[in-house]
Design an enzyme around this catalytic site. Structure first.
Site, PDB file in Angstrom:
ATOM      1  N   LYS A 149       0.845  -1.183   0.000  1.00 21.97           N
ATOM      2  CA  LYS A 149       0.000   0.000   0.000  1.00 21.97           C
ATOM      3  C   LYS A 149       0.886   1.241   0.000  1.00 21.97           C
ATOM      4  O   LYS A 149       2.041   1.135   0.413  1.00 21.97           O
ATOM      5  CB  LYS A 149      -0.932  -0.012   1.201  1.00 21.97           C
ATOM      6  CG  LYS A 149      -0.164  -0.039   2.506  1.00 21.97           C
ATOM      7  CD  LYS A 149      -1.045  -0.107   3.712  1.00 21.97           C
ATOM      8  CE  LYS A 149      -0.200  -0.186   4.939  1.00 21.97           C
ATOM      9  NZ  LYS A 149       0.188  -1.519   5.339  1.00 21.97           N
ATOM     10  N   GLU A 217      -5.106   4.656  17.570  1.00 26.23           N
ATOM     11  CA  GLU A 217      -3.666   4.515  17.780  1.00 26.23           C
ATOM     12  C   GLU A 217      -3.209   5.575  18.767  1.00 26.23           C
ATOM     13  O   GLU A 217      -3.644   6.719  18.700  1.00 26.23           O
ATOM     14  CB  GLU A 217      -2.918   4.696  16.463  1.00 26.23           C
ATOM     15  CG  GLU A 217      -3.196   3.596  15.465  1.00 26.23           C
ATOM     16  CD  GLU A 217      -2.360   3.793  14.217  1.00 26.23           C
ATOM     17  OE1 GLU A 217      -1.363   3.083  14.077  1.00 26.23           O
ATOM     18  OE2 GLU A 217      -2.698   4.688  13.418  1.00 26.23           O
ATOM     19  N   ASP A 236      -4.845   6.977   4.780  1.00 29.44           N
ATOM     20  CA  ASP A 236      -3.904   6.119   5.498  1.00 29.44           C
ATOM     21  C   ASP A 236      -4.609   4.928   6.163  1.00 29.44           C
ATOM     22  O   ASP A 236      -4.033   3.843   6.250  1.00 29.44           O
ATOM     23  CB  ASP A 236      -3.174   6.966   6.560  1.00 29.44           C
ATOM     24  CG  ASP A 236      -2.026   6.232   7.228  1.00 29.44           C
ATOM     25  OD1 ASP A 236      -1.176   5.698   6.496  1.00 29.44           O
ATOM     26  OD2 ASP A 236      -1.990   6.183   8.476  1.00 29.44           O
ATOM     27  N   HIS A 241      -7.730  -0.159   5.712  1.00 31.66           N
ATOM     28  CA  HIS A 241      -7.957  -1.033   6.863  1.00 31.66           C
ATOM     29  C   HIS A 241      -9.410  -1.014   7.371  1.00 31.66           C
ATOM     30  O   HIS A 241      -9.994  -2.050   7.638  1.00 31.66           O
ATOM     31  CB  HIS A 241      -7.004  -0.668   7.998  1.00 31.66           C
ATOM     32  CG  HIS A 241      -5.572  -0.569   7.567  1.00 31.66           C
ATOM     33  ND1 HIS A 241      -5.005  -1.422   6.639  1.00 31.66           N
ATOM     34  CD2 HIS A 241      -4.578   0.282   7.908  1.00 31.66           C
ATOM     35  CE1 HIS A 241      -3.734  -1.103   6.462  1.00 31.66           C
ATOM     36  NE2 HIS A 241      -3.447  -0.062   7.214  1.00 31.66           N
TER      37      HIS A 241
HETATM   38  C1  BG6 Z   1      -0.448   1.572   8.301  1.00 27.10           C
HETATM   39  C2  BG6 Z   1      -0.543   3.068   8.404  1.00 27.10           C
HETATM   40  O1  BG6 Z   1      -1.045   1.142   7.114  1.00 27.10           O
HETATM   41  O2  BG6 Z   1      -1.099   0.958   9.390  1.00 27.10           O
HETATM   42  C3  BG6 Z   1       0.009   3.550   9.726  1.00 27.10           C
HETATM   43  O3  BG6 Z   1       0.178   3.678   7.349  1.00 27.10           O
HETATM   44  C4  BG6 Z   1      -0.629   2.807  10.883  1.00 27.10           C
HETATM   45  O4  BG6 Z   1      -0.200   4.950   9.877  1.00 27.10           O
HETATM   46  C5  BG6 Z   1      -0.558   1.295  10.659  1.00 27.10           C
HETATM   47  O5  BG6 Z   1       0.050   3.154  12.068  1.00 27.10           O
HETATM   48  C6  BG6 Z   1      -1.342   0.557  11.721  1.00 27.10           C
HETATM   49  O6  BG6 Z   1      -1.059  -0.815  11.635  1.00 27.10           O
HETATM   50  P1  BG6 Z   1      -1.162  -1.759  12.899  1.00 27.10           P
HETATM   51  O7  BG6 Z   1      -0.888  -3.119  12.371  1.00 27.10           O
HETATM   52  O8  BG6 Z   1      -0.141  -1.278  13.887  1.00 27.10           O
HETATM   53  O9  BG6 Z   1      -2.545  -1.593  13.438  1.00 27.10           O
END
Ligand code: BG6
Length: 480
Positions: A149, A217, A236, A241
């Site tokens: 991505k 987060e 992002d 996601h």
């Molecule tokens: C990424 C984003 O795709 O996913 C980040 O670019 C984010 O900004 C991350 O922090 C979160 O991933 P995970 O697996 O830590 O939830």
């Protein structure tokens, strides 16, 4: 093809993702005996390195990122399968040299996975250069391309990228990464829904009041300001996601667990998302920015980029008509948590003492970090007449299964090696997701935009997010 060798060629080999995620995942797969026999890894980037110099660098980083799972002897065995080929993917002579190197290394038929972990603007060029060098020719074994991505920055660029990729690789050979799909708990959502019989009958508008999908987060943008400011929470996190989580929550059961059937059902969810128009953008979207964001390195002092959003989406189909899906994500929040809350309707009648209405049941699906799920049910408080209280049935992966949950990249790399694209995004899926995000971003840039609300780090985003839910007679379910 079972005895065919496998080669994983990583473009952008000197990058952070390679040392932090890809090599540790491949090493851990090797250690568990999961990689097919004669699997090799070839790193490609412009930096001049010998095989040994690259191996030595990777040893340090892999040790750092795999902790107790690092065993020098295992690493030595694995490192012997790791090679480095310097080259600029924009230079056709370098790509020819790469082709020669790979052919000599493999000495015959081989399955090849080209993993693009370069700067995103190089993805289309990399694919075209692979094609021009004959590296996408499927006659000497399957040739697959894995694309990290972000897949485009809006619908137009995603379509352009798909067009350019499809000139070289048929869709079957294209593996678009969304690492959320590699998470065990995301796959477990499929098992929860389609491997049990008690949830599915209640998984619809007759019983569910609404669904909340939160990806919070604690981290701030930090040193990623330059990238993040052009992206923001919508590109992002939401486009990929959160919409992936929504698709898996809302999809119908596929006929078989087959890549195209699974993705076909997911796509139907996005097709059913009601387009927003007019006042919807102000009513159904919130955007926030944490105090301090403007001081992050690489962020312009007047940036209007959202680091938090909450959205209300409707899925117009038989199952979900009238059930809002709330999507929420932000940086600088109270804690790191990804969870899906299925909020059931309240019981139709209140029979018991001391409460005006009975709280509806809630299924809390914890994607991370407390992986598991809780079913919230009303129970009788002992020795208190007929008073009731919300209690929970609590399943935790860490209690019921030994060992750590593997990182998402292990599953995704193994699936790419084995040719299973079920957990990768298909071209139509990515384009439909942009089709949902683009109009919101456009509205945020127009006079109809909801205000960009500042919020303090360490909470749950702007207070307006709480108020917004209250006005709808609902409440965010916040747990850390
Ligand atoms: C990424 C984003 O795709 O996913 C980040 O670019 C984010 O900004 C991350 O922090 C979160 O991933 P995970 O697996 O830590 O939830």
């Amino acid at each position: 093809t079972t005895n065919m060798s496998h080669t994983i060629v990583i473009f952008g080999a000197s990058g952070d993702l390679t040392s932090r995620k890809l090599i540790p995942a491949l090493y851990l797969l090797y250690r568990k005996g999961r990689l097919p026999d004669s699997t090799r890894v070839v790193g490609v980037s412009r930096t001049e390195y010998s095989h040994d110099a690259w191996r030595a660098d990777l040893e340090k980083t892999t040790k750092q990122f795999t902790g107790d799972s690092f065993e020098p002897k295992m690493w030595a065995e694995f490192a012997a399968l790791v090679f480095y080929q310097p080259g600029d993917l924009q230079d056709s002579a370098d790509m020819d040299r790469l082709a020669t190197f790979l052919n000599e290394l493999e000495g015959g038929e081989s399955t090849r996975i080209y993993y693009l972990s370069t700067m995103p603007k190089l993805y289309p060029i990399a694919v075209e250069m692979l094609g021009a060098a004959g590296l996408a020719d499927q006659s000497a074994g399957p040739r697959r391309v894995v694309i990290e991505k972000p897949f485009g920055t809006d619908l137009t660029t995603a379509e352009q990228l798909n067009t350019r990729v499809h000139k070289v690789f048929a869709e079957d050979h294209v593996y678009r990464i969304d690492h959320y799909l590699g998470k065990e708990t995301v796959q477990n959502l499929l098992v929860l829904r389609f491997g049990n019989s008690i949830f599915e009958p209640l998984w619809n508008r007759n019983y569910i009041d609404h669904v909340q999908i939160t990806v919070a987060e604690e981290v701030v943008v930090g040193r990623r300001g330059g990238y993040y400011d052009t992206s923001g929470v919508m590109r992002d996190m939401v486009q990929n996601h959160l919409l992936q989580l929504m698709m898996i929550t809302a999809m119908e059961s596929p006929v078989r667990f087959d890549a195209d059937m699974v993705r076909g059902e997911k796509v139907k969810v996005l097709e059913a998302v009601r387009p927003m128009t007019g006042a919807d953008f102000a009513q159904n979207t919130l955007r926030g920015q944490y105090y301090g964001y403007l001081n992050e390195e690489g962020v312009p002092a007047n940036s209007q980029t959202a680091t938090f959003t909450a959205l209300k989406l409707w899925i117009d189909n038989w199952r979900w008509q009238g059930v809002p899906f709330y999507l929420r994500s932000g940086k600088a929040m109270s804690c790191r948590t990804t969870q899906i809350v299925i909020q059931y309707k309240e019981p139709p009648l209140t029979l018991f003492d001391h409460c005006e209405s009975m709280e509806g049941n809630r299924l809390v699906i914890q994607i991370q970090p407390a992986e598991g799920l809780q079913m919230h049910i009303q129970s009788k408080v002992p020795d208190a007449g007929m008073r009731t209280r919300t209690t929970d049935l609590d399943f935790r992966f860490r209690r019921q299964f030994a060992g750590d949950l593997p990182d998402a990249y292990q599953r995704l790399l193994l699936d790419a090696i084995q040719g299973d694209a079920s957990l990768f995004a298909r071209s139509d899926e990515v384009e439909l997701a942009w089709g949902i995000v683009d109009p919101i971003l456009a509205a945020w840039n127009s006079p109809a935009a909801p205000e960009l609300v500042k919020y303090e780090a360490g909470g749950w985003g702007p207070d307006s997010s709480t108020d917004w839910m209250m006005k709808q007679g609902r409440q965010w379910f916040d747990v850390c």
